[in-house]
Design an enzyme around this catalytic site. Structure first.
Site, PDB file in Angstrom:
ATOM      1  N   GLY A  24      33.103 -81.430  80.078  1.00  0.00           N
ATOM      2  CA  GLY A  24      34.401 -80.798  79.842  1.00  0.00           C
ATOM      3  C   GLY A  24      35.088 -80.647  81.194  1.00  0.00           C
ATOM      4  N   ARG A  66      31.526 -88.855  87.329  1.00  0.00           N
ATOM      5  CA  ARG A  66      32.277 -89.309  86.146  1.00  0.00           C
ATOM      6  C   ARG A  66      33.710 -89.599  86.586  1.00  0.00           C
ATOM      7  NH1 ARG A  66      31.767 -85.863  80.819  1.00  0.00           N
ATOM      8  NH2 ARG A  66      32.310 -87.861  79.889  1.00  0.00           N
ATOM      9  N   CYS A 131      36.643 -82.955  69.732  1.00  0.00           N
ATOM     10  CA  CYS A 131      35.754 -82.736  70.890  1.00  0.00           C
ATOM     11  C   CYS A 131      35.572 -81.230  71.131  1.00  0.00           C
ATOM     12  CB  CYS A 131      36.276 -83.457  72.127  1.00  0.00           C
ATOM     13  SG  CYS A 131      35.045 -83.630  73.444  1.00  0.00           S
ATOM     14  N   ASP A 200      41.569 -84.493  79.678  1.00  0.00           N
ATOM     15  CA  ASP A 200      40.837 -84.783  80.916  1.00  0.00           C
ATOM     16  C   ASP A 200      41.794 -85.161  82.035  1.00  0.00           C
ATOM     17  OD1 ASP A 200      38.747 -85.284  78.672  1.00  0.00           O
ATOM     18  OD2 ASP A 200      37.666 -84.942  80.547  1.00  0.00           O
ATOM     19  N   LYS A 211      39.203 -87.171  74.959  1.00  0.00           N
ATOM     20  CA  LYS A 211      38.061 -87.760  74.261  1.00  0.00           C
ATOM     21  C   LYS A 211      38.472 -88.881  73.320  1.00  0.00           C
ATOM     22  CE  LYS A 211      34.598 -87.071  74.748  1.00  0.00           C
ATOM     23  NZ  LYS A 211      33.792 -87.908  75.661  1.00  0.00           N
TER      24      LYS A 211
HETATM   25  O1  LIG Z   1      37.405 -84.671  76.284  1.00  0.00           O
HETATM   26  C1  LIG Z   1      36.877 -83.616  76.579  1.00  0.00           C
HETATM   27  C2  LIG Z   1      35.462 -83.514  77.032  1.00  0.00           C
HETATM   28  O2  LIG Z   1      34.841 -84.768  77.154  1.00  0.00           O
HETATM   29  P1  LIG Z   1      33.294 -84.820  77.612  1.00  0.00           P
HETATM   30  O3  LIG Z   1      32.503 -84.061  76.599  1.00  0.00           O
HETATM   31  O4  LIG Z   1      32.982 -86.296  77.633  1.00  0.00           O
HETATM   32  O5  LIG Z   1      33.209 -84.212  78.992  1.00  0.00           O
HETATM   33  C3  LIG Z   1      37.677 -82.341  76.588  1.00  0.00           C
HETATM   34  O6  LIG Z   1      38.646 -82.354  75.590  1.00  0.00           O
HETATM   35  C4  LIG Z   1      38.410 -82.216  77.940  1.00  0.00           C
HETATM   36  O7  LIG Z   1      37.505 -82.427  79.005  1.00  0.00           O
HETATM   37  C5  LIG Z   1      39.049 -80.842  78.115  1.00  0.00           C
HETATM   38  O8  LIG Z   1      38.045 -79.860  78.173  1.00  0.00           O
HETATM   39  P2  LIG Z   1      38.329 -78.437  78.882  1.00  0.00           P
HETATM   40  O9  LIG Z   1      39.517 -77.869  78.186  1.00  0.00           O
HETATM   41  O10 LIG Z   1      37.080 -77.631  78.670  1.00  0.00           O
HETATM   42  O11 LIG Z   1      38.614 -78.708  80.315  1.00  0.00           O
END
Ligand SMILES: O=C(COP(=O)(O)O)[C@H](O)[C@H](O)COP(=O)(O)O
Length: 331
Positions: A24, A66, A131, A200, A211
């Site tokens: 995330g 990543r 996600c 992201d 995602k």
């Molecule tokens: O796509 C994902 C996580 O992908 P993965 O599981 O591959 O890391 C989340 O929607 C964003 O990262 C935002 O998350 P946040 O709001 O927590 O920053």
């Protein structure tokens, strides 16, 4: 020349990000900032040059984990641009200060964003999620705190099923949750009032990188007339896209998609596992940040205000302009 010594915690945090133990975008940024602070606090460097070398090496190791979540380079850049001082002690203090100020701002931003996002949700609304996004959950959490009854349709999110994390967190907030497989999303869209996802990275043209499956969901939502809301703190803004750079989409291992024995049984095939996709701005209704909500097309103005006209590698020395911007950033 010998590589600067890395603190074991930096290696562990990098590995956890790479294996998605830590995942995330916001959580990754927080972990990276905290790893730099540990590197600084426990550095045995004897000269300022050696200290700077260690912090830069730690930043590179963290960055190489990543490629898609821009919060990671943005976090590293925030700390490294504030590394300042003539002695090891002063440099150490500056990294510790910057790391902790970054982490505080991250918490505060999520809280402020949650408040703003919650204002878009009405009592009785049903939200579809994809996600697991801490920024998106913050919007629902604030709506619940405002006394609104919110329910959720949570997409499983293959292949890694981060939807289960969302389902658990929403349950803990007392939100009634219906879990669906990804392919059932279009069928359920008629029953929801909003699609709510995180990001992201957000590009200068307002495209949202999130995602895999987000773009298909947004297209279907648009066709059904269901508004799509993206909850994303400003560390998700991708400054390099202002100068034409594209966002690197992470391709993950095929074993996440199919077990080796099933694959062997099928025979010669190619398996692709992109972790993210790009949703064009025309399919997004609002990007909710801690600075307010924006139509995607206007996000570039905010990007310019926060990052200037572009950025360089996180470990580059700050330009005079960036150095001048520092004090007000910290407030
Ligand atoms: O796509 C994902 C996580 O992908 P993965 O599981 O591959 O890391 C989340 O929607 C964003 O990262 C935002 O998350 P946040 O709001 O927590 O920053």
């Amino acid at each position: 020349m010998d590589e600067p010594p890395l603190h074991p915690r930096v290696e562990t945090v990098a590995e956890d990000i790479e294996t998605m133990e830590t995942r995330g975008a916001a959580t990754i940024a927080d972990a990276a900032a905290s790893a730099l602070v540990t590197q600084a606090a426990e550095s045995r460097a004897e000269t300022p040059a050696a200290f700077r070398g260690e912090i830069r090496a730690a930043a590179r190791t963290l960055l190489d984990t990543r490629p898609t979540a821009v919060s990671l380079p943005n976090a590293l850049r925030y700390v490294l641009q504030r590394m300042d001082g003539e002695s090891v002690a002063a440099l150490r203090a500056s990294v510790e200060r910057a790391g902790s100020s970054f982490r505080d701002q991250l918490d505060r931003a999520q809280d402020d964003l949650g408040e703003i996002g919650a204002n878009r949700l009405r009592d009785g609304d049903r939200v579809m999620t994809h996600c697991h996004s801490t920024d998106a959950v913050a919007c629902i959490e604030h709506a619940v705190q405002q006394g609104k009854a919110i329910s959720a349709v949570v997409k499983e999110t293959r292949p890694r099923k981060q939807g289960h994390i969302t389902a658990r967190e929403l349950r803990e907030l007392g939100v009634p949750v219906t879990l669906i497989v990804d392919s059932a999303a279009r069928r359920s869209l008629g029953d929801v009032d909003h699609v709510l996802v995180g990001a992201d990275a957000i590009a200068a043209d307002g495209s949202v990188v999130n995602k895999i499956g987000t773009s298909g969901l947004a297209v279907n939502a648009r066709e059904r007339g269901t508004p799509v809301m993206v909850a994303a703190q400003t560390i998700k803004l991708h400054p390099d896209t202002m100068t034409g750079h594209t966002v690197d989409i992470e391709m993950r291992d095929e074993s996440e998609v199919i077990a080796p024995e099933d694959r062997a049984e099928i025979g010669e095939i190619t398996v692709e596992n992109p972790a993210f996709d790009v949703t064009p701005p025309r399919h997004v209704d609002a990007i909710v940040t801690e600075r307010g909500q924006f139509p995607p097309e206007s996000v570039v103005t905010l990007m310019r205000e926060l990052f200037g006209e572009g950025t360089r590698e996180p470990w580059a020395e700050p330009t005079t302009r960036e150095a001048e911007r520092r004090p007000e950033d910290e407030s």
